[in-house]
Scaffold this active site. Structure first.
Site, mmCIF file in Angstrom:
data_model
loop_
_atom_site.group_PDB
_atom_site.id
_atom_site.type_symbol
_atom_site.label_atom_id
_atom_site.label_comp_id
_atom_site.label_asym_id
_atom_site.label_seq_id
_atom_site.Cartn_x
_atom_site.Cartn_y
_atom_site.Cartn_z
ATOM 1 N N LYS A 216 17.387 113.169 89.740
ATOM 2 C CA LYS A 216 17.099 111.998 90.567
ATOM 3 C C LYS A 216 15.595 111.753 90.648
ATOM 4 O O LYS A 216 15.122 110.622 90.471
ATOM 5 C CB LYS A 216 17.688 112.196 91.967
ATOM 6 C CG LYS A 216 17.270 111.144 92.983
ATOM 7 C CD LYS A 216 17.672 109.741 92.573
ATOM 8 C CE LYS A 216 17.281 108.744 93.659
ATOM 9 N NZ LYS A 216 17.604 107.368 93.276
ATOM 10 N N CYS A 272 11.796 104.659 97.400
ATOM 11 C CA CYS A 272 11.985 105.813 96.518
ATOM 12 C C CYS A 272 10.793 106.157 95.633
ATOM 13 O O CYS A 272 10.364 107.313 95.607
ATOM 14 C CB CYS A 272 13.203 105.582 95.620
ATOM 15 S SG CYS A 272 14.770 105.545 96.511
#
Length: 480
Positions: A216, A272
């Site tokens: 991720k 993010c």
């Protein structure tokens, strides 16, 4: 009936659980959160987040097999599979401040799970966490188990705000990481069976825990790297008279590179990219890899440089002063089709203009006035932390107005900054806007939304990212 509980009703937990409920009608899904206001919003006609098609999915399942509740302990105790989707903001103080993830909320959630659980559970990391977080969760759970057995899985989200529902319904891949033990493999299979209701088997990837957690971070870092790469190229294009759009199209035709994430802009934002890269930097530093850490730091530095470069263009173009001048900000969300403003370039540009004593008028079709006020009056590292709304100073309030439409925002303005790529900005009546502005009228397009040739014909002085400069701008510095 399989019972699923998700702790955290935010941008990840809410949409993900809604789609699971839609595709798995025999599964009971409960989303819990400590915020009563947020849960009330999920149970109302006005959801707490804006995402295309989310309303339809929630309404199709809510009160059937999808529920939203503040009774956290009850639903955690009753569940078979627990998704953890709590905040992991960047630490603002202490060891690793400014880079490391703050895992306070994760630890509290793990301890609460251990306190209330009476039956075996599969605990699933859903939001982005540092590598080895699963191990920390395991230690907390197992040292407080009272005979309950836990399996911890990593199932990172790969959602893009604005297309989250589509990403969930038609994912490019689903990644599940677990322990390579019989119990771990059994837990992985259990979660895989949930996704198999609508995701083809070849798109469900299983790995060990650490590979899933790191994948991720790596995915976000690679995407951000591409944005910083094309933004770095945009500065060179302006200096040489090349067009970054043409360069991006040419290199994107190479199958080894591809066209995605090659749109030059004022800089990337969102919850993010920056946070995850800083986290990756910290992990590299902790593992004795300073050269790797410095490589990823440069992605952030280029992004900051791009925002600074854009702001400087605005100020230097307007006779090197914006004091007392009205500047219209079109778009405050970090990207279109979302109301999320975290790390938005609009915040940086607006704060920079306010420091120069400009008067700014802001229009965004989805972001609320309260959110804009919060963002412009909050320290950068606090954006992702649950801090109560603080009033802005009286001076700052006088410098800012919120507009209900782009024509009101731009009326009487000396300059216009397009900072979010909302589709409606492509079709505005720019002649009408020009007629209502001070002259000379400046257009600063941070998203390459407008046709600079047509706007120059109207009379604007136009700056667009990475394209040949307007003669007015040619001899002005790119960076202060």
């Amino acid at each position: 009936m399989v019972k699923i509980c998700c702790i955290g009703a935010g941008y990840v937990g809410g949409p993900t659980m809604a789609v699971i409920a839609l595709k798995c009608p025999e599964v009971e899904v409960v989303v819990v959160d400590i915020s009563a206001a947020r849960i009330d919003a999920w149970n109302s006609d006005k959801l707490p987040i804006y995402e295309p098609d989310l309303d339809d999915v929630v309404k199709a399942c809510r009160d059937r097999n999808l529920f939203f509740s503040t009774d956290i302990e009850k639903h955690v105790a009753d569940s078979e599979i627990l998704f953890l989707s709590v905040n992991t903001p960047t630490k603002t103080c202490g060891l690793g401040a400014g880079k490391a993830a703050n895992l306070t909320f994760w630890e509290k959630a793990a301890r609460m799970i251990a306190d209330v659980s009476k039956s075996d559970k599969i605990v699933v990391e859903k939001s982005t966490v540092p590598v080895k977080t699963a191990e920390a969760i395991e230690k907390i759970l197992n040292h407080n188990s009272n005979g309950v057995k836990y399996q911890v899985l990593s199932n990172p989200e790969f959602l893009s705000e604005g297309t989250a529902i589509e990403d969930l319904l038609y994912p490019e891949r689903v990644l599940i990481g677990g322990r390579e033990t019989p119990e771990g493999r059994k837990a992985v299979q259990k979660l895989k069976e949930i996704y198999a209701h609508w995701v083809p088997d070849n798109l469900i990837i299983t790995t060990n825990l650490w590979s899933a957690e790191l994948s991720k971070l790596a995915s976000n870092a690679f995407q951000a790297q591409r944005v910083s790469s094309i933004n770095a190229m945009s500065a060179l294009c302006e200096a040489t008279g090349a067009s970054v759009s043409e360069v991006a199209y040419a290199i994107g035709m190479d199958s080894r590179i591809g066209p995605k994430f090659l749109n030059a802009s004022v800089g990337f934002g969102g919850s993010c990219f920056q946070k995850d890269i800083l986290n990756l930097v910290y992990i590299c530093e902790c593992n004795g890899l300073p050269e790797v850490a410095n490589y990823w730091k440069q992605v952030i530095k280029i992004n900051d440089y791009q925002k600074r470069r854009f702001l400087n263009r605005v100020i230097s173009s307007m006779f090197n002063t914006v004091s007392g001048k009205k500047i219209a900000i079109l778009g405050f969300a970090f990207k279109k089709d979302t109301a999320d403003t975290r790390e938005s370039a609009s915040i940086y540009v607006s704060q920079g203009l306010l420091r120069e004593n400009a008067i700014i008028s802001i229009y965004d079709p989805k972001v609320t006035a309260d959110q804009i006020q919060y963002d412009l009056g909050t320290n950068k590292l606090d954006w992702d932390n649950p801090i109560p709304l603080q009033p802005m100073s009286p001076t700052a309030t006088k410098q800012i107005t919120m507009a209900w439409d782009p024509y009101t925002a731009t009326k009487g303005a000396h300059g216009v900054c397009i900072l979010t790529e909302w589709d409606e900005f492509k079709n505005l009546d720019y002649q009408r806007i020009y007629d209502g502005m001070q002259k000379p009228a400046f257009m600063f397009d941070g998203r390459n939304m407008v046709d600079p040739v047509k706007l120059r014909e109207i009379g604007y002085i136009v700056y667009t990212i990475g394209r040949p400069l307007d003669p007015w701008l040619a001899d002005m510095p790119a960076v202060a």
